[in-house]
Structure formats: structure tokens, C-alpha cells
Design a protein around this motif. Structure first.
Motif, PDB file in Angstrom:
ATOM      1  N   GLY A  52       3.244   9.317 -13.020  1.00  0.00           N
ATOM      2  CA  GLY A  52       1.973   9.176 -13.309  1.00  0.00           C
ATOM      3  C   GLY A  52       1.562  10.507 -13.992  1.00  0.00           C
ATOM      4  N   THR A  53       0.235  10.537 -14.368  1.00  0.00           N
ATOM      5  CA  THR A  53      -0.326  11.922 -15.126  1.00  0.00           C
ATOM      6  C   THR A  53      -1.041  12.552 -13.962  1.00  0.00           C
ATOM      7  OG1 THR A  53      -2.296  10.582 -15.525  1.00  0.00           O
ATOM      8  CG2 THR A  53      -0.432  10.738 -17.175  1.00  0.00           C
ATOM      9  N   ASN A  54      -1.369  12.052 -12.763  1.00  0.00           N
ATOM     10  CA  ASN A  54      -1.908  13.022 -11.922  1.00  0.00           C
ATOM     11  C   ASN A  54      -1.119  12.978 -10.623  1.00  0.00           C
ATOM     12  OD1 ASN A  54      -3.733  13.208  -9.400  1.00  0.00           O
ATOM     13  ND2 ASN A  54      -5.347  13.546 -11.115  1.00  0.00           N
ATOM     14  N   ALA A  55      -0.799  14.345 -10.485  1.00  0.00           N
ATOM     15  CA  ALA A  55       0.026  14.545  -9.313  1.00  0.00           C
ATOM     16  C   ALA A  55      -0.348  14.121  -7.962  1.00  0.00           C
ATOM     17  CB  ALA A  55       0.307  16.195  -9.040  1.00  0.00           C
ATOM     18  N   LYS A  56      -1.737  14.301  -7.500  1.00  0.00           N
ATOM     19  CA  LYS A  56      -2.328  13.884  -6.386  1.00  0.00           C
ATOM     20  C   LYS A  56      -2.173  12.272  -6.320  1.00  0.00           C
ATOM     21  CE  LYS A  56      -6.387  13.976  -3.376  1.00  0.00           C
ATOM     22  NZ  LYS A  56      -7.631  14.845  -3.197  1.00  0.00           N
ATOM     23  N   GLU A  57      -2.408  11.735  -7.367  1.00  0.00           N
ATOM     24  CA  GLU A  57      -2.210  10.021  -7.153  1.00  0.00           C
ATOM     25  C   GLU A  57      -0.809   9.433  -7.240  1.00  0.00           C
ATOM     26  OE1 GLU A  57      -4.807   7.774  -7.088  1.00  0.00           O
ATOM     27  OE2 GLU A  57      -5.963   9.335  -6.913  1.00  0.00           O
ATOM     28  N   VAL A  58      -0.082  10.334  -7.859  1.00  0.00           N
ATOM     29  CA  VAL A  58       1.535  10.055  -7.924  1.00  0.00           C
ATOM     30  C   VAL A  58       1.899  10.260  -6.413  1.00  0.00           C
ATOM     31  CG1 VAL A  58       3.894  10.651  -8.277  1.00  0.00           C
ATOM     32  CG2 VAL A  58       2.058  10.664 -10.259  1.00  0.00           C
ATOM     33  N   LYS A  59       1.492  11.293  -5.704  1.00  0.00           N
ATOM     34  CA  LYS A  59       2.059  11.236  -4.274  1.00  0.00           C
ATOM     35  C   LYS A  59       1.324  10.360  -3.548  1.00  0.00           C
ATOM     36  CE  LYS A  59       4.115  13.767  -1.050  1.00  0.00           C
ATOM     37  NZ  LYS A  59       3.922  13.201   0.283  1.00  0.00           N
ATOM     38  N   LYS A  60       0.232  10.011  -3.617  1.00  0.00           N
ATOM     39  CA  LYS A  60      -0.588   9.026  -2.934  1.00  0.00           C
ATOM     40  C   LYS A  60       0.133   7.764  -2.822  1.00  0.00           C
ATOM     41  CE  LYS A  60      -4.960   7.128  -1.851  1.00  0.00           C
ATOM     42  NZ  LYS A  60      -6.507   6.699  -2.080  1.00  0.00           N
ATOM     43  N   GLU A  61       0.442   7.374  -4.016  1.00  0.00           N
ATOM     44  CA  GLU A  61       1.154   6.089  -4.287  1.00  0.00           C
ATOM     45  C   GLU A  61       2.410   5.864  -3.714  1.00  0.00           C
ATOM     46  OE1 GLU A  61       2.694   3.017  -8.102  1.00  0.00           O
ATOM     47  OE2 GLU A  61       1.600   5.076  -8.340  1.00  0.00           O
ATOM     48  N   ASN A  62       3.278   7.056  -3.822  1.00  0.00           N
ATOM     49  CA  ASN A  62       4.576   7.342  -3.200  1.00  0.00           C
ATOM     50  C   ASN A  62       4.574   7.266  -1.806  1.00  0.00           C
ATOM     51  OD1 ASN A  62       7.186   8.759  -2.268  1.00  0.00           O
ATOM     52  ND2 ASN A  62       7.257   8.448  -4.619  1.00  0.00           N
ATOM     53  N   ASP A  63       3.545   8.120  -1.021  1.00  0.00           N
ATOM     54  CA  ASP A  63       3.224   7.920   0.441  1.00  0.00           C
ATOM     55  C   ASP A  63       3.168   6.518   0.800  1.00  0.00           C
ATOM     56  OD1 ASP A  63       4.122  10.369   0.585  1.00  0.00           O
ATOM     57  OD2 ASP A  63       1.894  11.198   0.583  1.00  0.00           O
ATOM     58  N   GLN A  64       2.268   5.686   0.325  1.00  0.00           N
ATOM     59  CA  GLN A  64       1.796   4.359   0.534  1.00  0.00           C
ATOM     60  C   GLN A  64       3.011   3.525   0.633  1.00  0.00           C
ATOM     61  OE1 GLN A  64      -1.391   3.690  -2.416  1.00  0.00           O
ATOM     62  NE2 GLN A  64      -2.972   4.397  -0.808  1.00  0.00           N
ATOM     63  N   GLN A  65       3.885   3.410  -0.506  1.00  0.00           N
ATOM     64  CA  GLN A  65       5.045   2.756  -0.815  1.00  0.00           C
ATOM     65  C   GLN A  65       6.184   3.071   0.506  1.00  0.00           C
ATOM     66  OE1 GLN A  65       4.628   2.200  -5.217  1.00  0.00           O
ATOM     67  NE2 GLN A  65       6.649   1.995  -4.246  1.00  0.00           N
ATOM     68  N   MET A  66       6.401   4.331   0.893  1.00  0.00           N
ATOM     69  CA  MET A  66       7.220   4.695   1.556  1.00  0.00           C
ATOM     70  C   MET A  66       6.748   4.402   3.178  1.00  0.00           C
ATOM     71  SD  MET A  66      10.312   5.508   2.544  1.00  0.00           S
ATOM     72  CE  MET A  66      10.934   6.319   1.082  1.00  0.00           C
ATOM     73  N   GLU A  67       5.376   4.393   3.385  1.00  0.00           N
ATOM     74  CA  GLU A  67       4.793   3.964   4.748  1.00  0.00           C
ATOM     75  C   GLU A  67       5.200   2.466   4.847  1.00  0.00           C
ATOM     76  OE1 GLU A  67       0.656   4.014   7.020  1.00  0.00           O
ATOM     77  OE2 GLU A  67       0.507   4.285   4.782  1.00  0.00           O
ATOM     78  N   SER A  68       4.938   1.561   3.749  1.00  0.00           N
ATOM     79  CA  SER A  68       5.419   0.136   3.981  1.00  0.00           C
ATOM     80  C   SER A  68       6.707  -0.104   4.323  1.00  0.00           C
ATOM     81  CB  SER A  68       4.865  -0.483   2.711  1.00  0.00           C
ATOM     82  OG  SER A  68       3.511  -0.393   2.499  1.00  0.00           O
ATOM     83  N   VAL A  69       7.645   0.757   3.773  1.00  0.00           N
ATOM     84  CA  VAL A  69       8.992   0.520   3.718  1.00  0.00           C
ATOM     85  C   VAL A  69       9.371   1.045   5.302  1.00  0.00           C
ATOM     86  CG1 VAL A  69      11.318   1.531   3.511  1.00  0.00           C
ATOM     87  CG2 VAL A  69       9.737   1.094   1.507  1.00  0.00           C
TER      88      VAL A  69
END
Length: 229
Positions: A52-69
Motif C-alpha cells: 500500500g501507499t501508507n506504511a501504518k495501514e500496510v503494517k496494520k493490515e499485515n498484523d491483522q491477517q497474521m493474527e488470524s493465521v
């Protein structure tokens, strides 16, 4: 005078010992032992990648998906020591044509699955929860140490059998082993690499089997010197 005499005795002893070593009849042979086994566990390296274009949003989305995993992995009753985060990264990338920055976030998890019957369920579940890159799948045996020992014994047996074949023509016998050299290389299970991106049919009602573990080969190599009698 005494020093000269002692030196002469030592020199004579060394020369005599060297001659005795050279006069020992021996045969040098090599042996190989191979054990083929069906693996009973697998190590999986899987990655969540977001952009993505926003570092904070990219990290947040990544954390959420890994949390689900991780929730999925824990729900399959794996031991806490059988899964761990391997790598985490958040890197900026610059597009010179569009003249703007984007960000690429990744988290990689390593999972040791001791029950191969859960393989398909785990793989499909991880993709559903956000895993979009399978780095590697490595099949292993939980009895590796035992099989390595068995392979070494087979290698020694083959070496002795070779020696007996050679000296039988000469009317001699194979005696005690003089030296043994282990030429084996460290065993590393060979990983199966998956495609960078992975997709599975979510609407399939029929259970599918996508794994073919096959066999893994454990090899030992030795060089042995036997005394001839």
C-alpha cells in the motif's frame, strides 16, 4: 656421548616403529548405507504480504491477517513450540515512473506439523486467513537420529563385504578395523518450494488431498582400513 647414544636409540626406535607400520597388510575400502523412510512430519514456511501507499495501514493490515493465521494454528492444537514468527519486514519502495513511494510488509511464520493428516486443512485454512505466499514445505522424520545410526551401520557392513570380496581371491581374511573415516554429509531435508502466490477453491465441498510426501533418503558414507590376516 650420552646424548648421542640416547639420540641413536630414539632414532632406531622411530625407524623400527615406522617399518612395523608399513609392514602391516591392510586393505582400504569405502561403504555406503542408505535408508529410505516415509516422513511423519512437515515444516512449513508461510508468509503474509501486504502492499500500500501508507506504511501504518500496510503494517496494520499485515498484523491483522497474521493474527488470524495464528488463531487458526492455535485452534489445531499445535504445541506452542511448534510454531514461531521467523521474519518481519516493512520496506519502502519507490516508483520512479509514478514518482511515489509504496510500502511492502511481510511476516513469515514457521510451523512444524507433526500430524500429516492435518496438512490440507492447515494449508487451506492459512490461505483463507491471509497467507498469500508459501515459501517452502519440508518433509522430515521424527526418528532421524535412529535412521542415521542405521545408515552408518549399513555403510560399515558394505565396506566389510567389499573387503571380503577382494581378499577372498587372495586366500586371505579380513581382520580388525584399523581406521574408520566418516565421509557423510550433514543431512538436510530438501524443501518443496511453492509458487509465490497461491489460490485455493473456497467453494469446493469435496475434501481434497494435495500432499504426496513420498520418501526421504538418509545416506551415510565411510572409508575403512582393515587388517589382513
Amino acid at each position: 656421548m650420552k646424548k648421542t647414544f640416547l639420540f641413536a636409540i630414539c632414532l632406531f626406535t622411530v625407524l623400527t616403529y615406522s617399518q612395523e607400520i608399513k609392514l602391516i597388510s591392510q586393505i582400504n575400502v569405502s561403504g555406503e548405507g542408505k535408508i529410505k523412510v516415509v516422513p511423519d512430519q512437515v515444516t512449513i514456511l508461510a508468509t503474509v504480504e501486504t502492499k500500500g501507499t501508507n506504511a501504518k495501514e500496510v503494517k496494520k493490515e499485515n498484523d491483522q491477517q497474521m493474527e488470524s493465521v495464528l488463531k487458526l494454528v492455535k485452534s489445531m492444537n499445535l504445541a506452542p513450540g511448534d510454531f514461531k514468527t521467523k521474519r518481519v519486514s516493512l520496506n519502502p519502495q519507490y516508483d520512479y515512473e509514478k514518482k511515489k513511494h509504496t510500502y511492502n510488509g511481510t511476516q513469515t511464520i514457521e510451523i512444524l506439523l507433526r500430524d500429516l493428516s492435518k496438512y490440507d486443512e492447515l494449508m487451506e485454512g492459512m490461505v483463507d486467513q491471509g497467507i498469500n505466499r508459501i515459501e517452502s514445505v519440508t518433509f522430515q522424520s521424527s526418528k532421524l537420529v535412529q535412521y542415521q545410526s542405521d545408515a552408518r551401520k549399513l555403510a560399515i557392513k558394505e565396506a566389510k563385504m567389499k573387503a571380503e570380496d577382494y581378499v577372498s581371491v587372495l586366500g586371505q581374511k579380513v581382520g580388525a578395523g584399523i581406521t574408520i573415516t566418516d565421509n557423510s554429509q550433514t543431512y538436510y531435508p530438501q524443501p518443496v518450494y511453492a509458487m509465490k502466490s497461491m489460490a485455493m477453491e473456497a467453494d469446493s465441498a469435496t475434501p481434497r488431498q494435495t500432499m504426496a510426501a513420498g520418501e526421504i533418503e538418509i545416506t551415510a558414507n565411510v572409508s575403512v582400513s582393515f587388517k589382513l590376516e
